[in-house]
Structures are given as structure tokens and as C-alpha cells.
Write a protein that holds these residues in place. Sequence first.
Motif, PDB file in Angstrom:
ATOM      1  N   SER A 419       0.750  -1.358   0.008  1.00 24.99           N
ATOM      2  CA  SER A 419      -0.079  -0.078   0.129  1.00 24.99           C
ATOM      3  C   SER A 419       0.940   1.226   0.079  1.00 24.99           C
ATOM      4  O   SER A 419       0.551   2.281  -0.733  1.00 24.99           O
ATOM      5  CB  SER A 419      -0.972  -0.008   1.304  1.00 24.99           C
ATOM      6  OG  SER A 419      -1.855  -1.162   1.260  1.00 24.99           O
ATOM      7  N   THR A 423       1.102   4.146  -2.884  1.00 20.17           N
ATOM      8  CA  THR A 423       0.959   5.466  -2.502  1.00 20.17           C
ATOM      9  C   THR A 423       2.121   6.326  -2.983  1.00 20.17           C
ATOM     10  O   THR A 423       1.818   7.523  -3.553  1.00 20.17           O
ATOM     11  CB  THR A 423       0.807   5.852  -1.005  1.00 20.17           C
ATOM     12  OG1 THR A 423      -0.473   5.248  -0.574  1.00 20.17           O
ATOM     13  CG2 THR A 423       0.736   7.217  -0.560  1.00 20.17           C
ATOM     14  N   ASP A 426       1.988   7.505  -6.572  1.00 21.50           N
ATOM     15  CA  ASP A 426       1.195   8.671  -6.840  1.00 21.50           C
ATOM     16  C   ASP A 426       1.784  10.019  -6.335  1.00 21.50           C
ATOM     17  O   ASP A 426       1.775  10.881  -7.014  1.00 21.50           O
ATOM     18  CB  ASP A 426      -0.475   8.419  -6.042  1.00 21.50           C
ATOM     19  CG  ASP A 426      -1.063   7.385  -6.666  1.00 21.50           C
ATOM     20  OD1 ASP A 426      -1.062   7.189  -7.760  1.00 21.50           O
ATOM     21  OD2 ASP A 426      -1.836   6.716  -5.897  1.00 21.50           O
ATOM     22  N   ARG A 427       2.447   9.965  -5.448  1.00 18.40           N
ATOM     23  CA  ARG A 427       3.128  11.215  -4.729  1.00 18.40           C
ATOM     24  C   ARG A 427       4.366  11.413  -5.777  1.00 18.40           C
ATOM     25  O   ARG A 427       4.589  12.563  -5.838  1.00 18.40           O
ATOM     26  CB  ARG A 427       3.598  10.908  -3.485  1.00 18.40           C
ATOM     27  CG  ARG A 427       2.416  10.736  -2.418  1.00 18.40           C
ATOM     28  CD  ARG A 427       2.842  10.343  -1.270  1.00 18.40           C
ATOM     29  NE  ARG A 427       3.589  11.446  -0.329  1.00 18.40           N
ATOM     30  CZ  ARG A 427       4.224  11.473   0.706  1.00 18.40           C
ATOM     31  NH1 ARG A 427       4.214  10.159   1.380  1.00 18.40           N
ATOM     32  NH2 ARG A 427       4.852  12.300   1.430  1.00 18.40           N
ATOM     33  N   SER A 592      -8.889   9.065   5.727  1.00 14.82           N
ATOM     34  CA  SER A 592      -7.549   8.600   5.828  1.00 14.82           C
ATOM     35  C   SER A 592      -7.003   8.439   7.450  1.00 14.82           C
ATOM     36  O   SER A 592      -7.098   9.604   7.968  1.00 14.82           O
ATOM     37  CB  SER A 592      -6.572   9.348   5.047  1.00 14.82           C
ATOM     38  OG  SER A 592      -5.262   8.814   5.312  1.00 14.82           O
ATOM     39  N   THR A 602      -7.259   3.657   4.510  1.00 11.03           N
ATOM     40  CA  THR A 602      -8.293   4.427   3.678  1.00 11.03           C
ATOM     41  C   THR A 602      -9.686   3.863   4.290  1.00 11.03           C
ATOM     42  O   THR A 602      -9.589   2.423   4.187  1.00 11.03           O
ATOM     43  CB  THR A 602      -8.317   4.151   2.285  1.00 11.03           C
ATOM     44  OG1 THR A 602      -7.148   4.880   1.927  1.00 11.03           O
ATOM     45  CG2 THR A 602      -9.722   4.822   1.751  1.00 11.03           C
TER      46      THR A 602
END
Length: 667
Positions: A419, A423, A426-427, A592, A602
Motif C-alpha cells: 500500500s 501511495t 502517486d506522490r 485517511s 483508507t
Amino acid sequence: MNRFYVTTPIYYVNDIPHVGTAYTTIVVDALRRFHLLLGDESRMLTGTDEHGLKLERQSQEEGKTPQAFVDEMAERFRQAWPVLDIETDDFIRTTEARHKQFVQDLWRRIEERGDLYEGEYEDWYCVGCESYKTEKELLPGNLCPIHNKPVERLKEKTFFFRLSRWEKPLLEFYERNPSFVEPATRRNEVISFVSSGLRDLSVSRTSFTWGIPVPGRPEHVMYVWFDALTNYLTALGREGDPLRRHWPPNGRAVHVVGKDILRFHAIYWPAFLLAAGFSEKELPSQVFAHGFLTVDGQKMSKSLRNAVDPLRLARELGADTLRYYLLRAIAFGQDGDFSHTALVERYNADLGKNLGNLLSRTLGLCVKFSDGKTPPIGELGPLERELAATAEQCFANARSAWDELAPHRALEATWALSSAANTYVDRAAPWASAKAGDTARTHTILGTLLEVLRQLSVMIWPAMPRKSDGLRAQLGLAPLAPHAGDAIWPKALAPRPAGEALALGAPLFPTIDKDAEQALLEKLAPHVRQAEAAAAAPAPQPSPEGGAGKSAEPEAASAPINYDTFLGVDLRVGYVKTCEKVPRKDKLLRLSVDLGEPGPRTIIAGLALSFKPEDLVGRKVIVVSNLEPRDFGKGLVSQGMLLATGPSEALHLATVEGDPPPGSRLK
């Protein structure tokens, strides 16, 4: 070099392998695999228990000799485990000559030390348990509390084992070795039983003949549990045999058993060994008792037609999917429920949309931005250092959980890393750095992701060996082949050399859409679909007397649950970090929530009619943290549930006083 010896109970061959026996055996195989990754000299034992009155009667009913009957049934177990990717080092049968000789030798050792004597015994006997029952153990109507069937009154000549002599030594042993019985609730049960007083134990039978003869007294056959428990040592040979190095004090020996047979393993077995002259240091290291499984919320029953065939599930969904679900969804040591619907939901959420998605995204980006090869890694930025720190914590957490026989927590830590990597994609946005012409930055991001995937391929191997191989194949890596003395469990990220070929292939975990899920459930569990249809039927309308102006009646109390069921609900303090509305979903908010884990969870919650998103940020909430992930569709997957009360438009959130840190458990 460390040595790890792990055993299943040997399975009674009056039935065929089912999801319960598969669960135990998969757990034990996964533990063996984990210790191989540590470089430990690991050994696994399983097998079949083939003596006793029940089998003698069953073989007669089928018109077969007992030996012919058990030969046929034992082969079903032997052939079942490879289908589930279980690789046992030995498969023992209690009808083998090596076992018969070993058990008779153990009997002689105990007899020479004066802990066996002849007498006569009369009491209630459960054929299903193959054991006598006291009056206080029975349910009304003289029913066995485990099998819920009438017991029989038996009187026969027997040999007794002086179990009463070992009451105090056992209690002292438990006190000096508190981890001998796990989990703690089971240890307390064992100590309570022994403290209440031990009676001498009948350990031979003269009322039937299908068993191992007592040395020098062939009219007696040994009590089936005296026979069966000895298998753990039979399989390692006599003193001086090289395999005996796996037994304490030179190795760690762990017996994984169901809670219904804990007493035999935690009381009788150590008492037999002590009486035979074994020292405390030569007793098993640990007896770990897990709970029972229900199926779709119901006890397995032929009348309900809800027995689960694990081999059929493995053929339909793949052995790795079944293995992962059983290891991840059920808190090991507690009772659990096997849910066909939850299996598909967890497959989609954890495997398809998490790890599978991470692999597909990463390799797709590598094909686009690094010619399908491992890119060179340049200077690490804050995001890479943050992910590396998370990875190291996940490596340590998963290792600790596996070592503590908590596969559900080990896989939770493993997927926390997956996970975090999703993330990070995306960042870090490698597509943005590529568009800006920053090739070095793009390559660093992709190289970091490839290294996380490489380490994840190691971490998932105990649970999903074939999918580990498949993941590694797409990364251009050979399958894992761990062996003793070579520790390969990950400790830190260590990027691969640049220029190695990757091999983007078909999705590792293709998601199951709603139509495919429906077809699958109708095929595997038609009773589930029938129950869902009944639940979806229109509810009866309230009578006029229940209309406006009347006080709403309080909800009826739920049916009682036992303490083990309550312990299976993991309630944690959560801290809401962010909250936003879900587009085109009037009631849903996406939160979150910090639970003290490497990354926030999430959680999708129906709170929008009662709260504005900004009102929830910074609040402490109570989270059911071990709930099955719920897929709301279109990428909305909830990894927990908040506790609240009231109607949707006037909800009150459960919270806690004071300032406990995120992740604190309620108890």
C-alpha cells in the motif's frame, strides 16, 4: 544454525480433507517456508492417525478390513496436500512398522519407571473423541460437548497411566515456560484443568482390537492418543538418529493443533515424555492451539450442504488465493469464519487492486520510460527515504509476526508495504518527471519501485509460493530456492543493477468482476446466494401502531457470543488525518485514518449526512481494524469500519477519553 520443526496434528482418517484440516496444514507449511527464508534448518511433519474403535466400526460398516480402509483414506490426505502447494518433509502413518516399534519402546520406558499399572475402568466413552468423559463434562442427555452425540457406558480391563503424579510437575513446568501453550487464553484453560486435579488415565483397551498391542499383553491395545501423540518423535527416529537434532534442546519443536485436542497435547503428551525419562528441556517447545472455522457464518454440516472442499477451491481460484485468504483473514488462535463472498472481496482488494496493480503499474512505466529494463538509481529524495524507512519497519513487523505464529499480522505488515508503494507512485509521479525531461528522477522512482516489488516477492513466498514465482518472473528474477544457512528475509532496500531485463506479462491477479463473482459463488456455494436472496427480499411493512408520534422501540439484543468471538474483534483508536466527500455518493466520506501503522488506512464510511469532512479531521475514532476489506466499486476499498450509533442523518461517533496514541487497542 537454528532448527525449526513444526507439525500438524495427524488427521483421523474417518473423513476426507476439508477446509479445517487444510487451514492447519497451510499454516504449518507457511511457517516452514518462513523459517527457510531465515536460513533455518526447517522440517515439517504431517500424517494420519489410523487406529481406534471408531475406525474399526467404520471399516466393518463398509465391509472392509481396518487396514484396507485406512490405506484408502490415508492416501486421500497424502494426495491432497501437493494440490495446495504444501511440501511436507515427512508423512507419517500410525500403522507403519517404524511407529509401532517406537510406541512400544516408549511404553516400556514408562512401565520400567513405574507409571503404568493394571486395573479396571468404567465411565462414559465418546467414540468420536476416542476418550472417556466425566459426568461434569457431558451436556444434558449424556451428549459429548464436542460431537453433540450420545456417549456410551464402557467397562473394561485397562492399564492406567499415573497422570496424577505429574500434576505438580506440570504446573511448575507451565510456570517456568509460559510460552509452552499459546495463545494465553488456552494456556489459562490448561492450567485451570490441571489445577483442578488430575486423575490417572486409562491408556489401554480390551474392548476392541484395532490398535498397537501392549508389549507382553497382546489382549490390550494402546489408547489411541498414547499411540497418536508419539508420532512427533517417531518421525525423527531414536536417539542418535540425525533427524533427532530437530528436537529440543537442539531445535525448536512447535505443535500446531486445534483447540479441541489441546488437552492431549499440552497435558498428556508432556506427562508421557516426563514419565519416560525425558527432561523438561527435551519437551516440545510450544503447543499452539487455533480456533474453529465456520462457513459463511454457519457450522459445517452435511445437512446444510456447506462443507468446503479446499481442493475444488484451489482448482477454481488457484491454491495461492485460498492460502492467502485463510492466512490473512483469520486471526490465528481465534475462531474464524470462511466466507466465499469475503474470499472474492479480499482477492480483489488485496491481490488484484493492491499488489497486482502495483506490479502492472510499475512494469508498464518501466516499458515506457526505461526500455523494459531495470533503470539506474540516482540520488534519493525525501519520498524514497520515507518509503525505505516504511519498508524496513514492515520487514521487521512481518518477521516478528511470523515468528510469533501470527500469519495474519505478518501478511498485514506485508500489504502495508504494498500500500505504501502504491501511495509512493502517486506522490512521486514518474510520468510528471518524465514529461519534464528529468530522466534521472524518473529512473530513481522506477528503480525504487522495482526493489520494493523484489522484496515483496520474498515476503509473500510463505503464503503464496507460486505467485511469488510469477511475480519474480515478471521482474526478470529466478524463483526462490531458499536453503539452510542462507538467510534471505529482507532487512532493507538494496536496488538491483541497471540494465537487467524485465518481462511484463499477464496480470498477476486479474480482478473478478460482479458477473464473474456471481457465477463463481453460484458454482462453489449456492447456499450463500440463496441466503443473500432471502436477505434482499422486501422487509415486512410496520403496522399503523408503529407510525409517527410513537417512540421507536429499542433494537432487540443480539444473540450471545462467546469470549473467543469477542477477542477476534480488533478495536483500535484511530486518528483522522484527512476526510473528503466521495463524488456522486451522497452518504459516503473517504477518510485517511492513522492506526499507528506504517501508513494510514483508507476507510469509506456513510457519515456524510451527519458530518462535514472538515469536522472529522483531527478527531479520534474507534475502528474495527480486522474487518474484511469492503469494495464499493470504482477503486473505493475500505480497510476498516468506524463505530457509531444513531440514524444516518444524526450519527454519533464512538470515541475515547484522554489521549491514547493511534493504534491503541480497546479491551
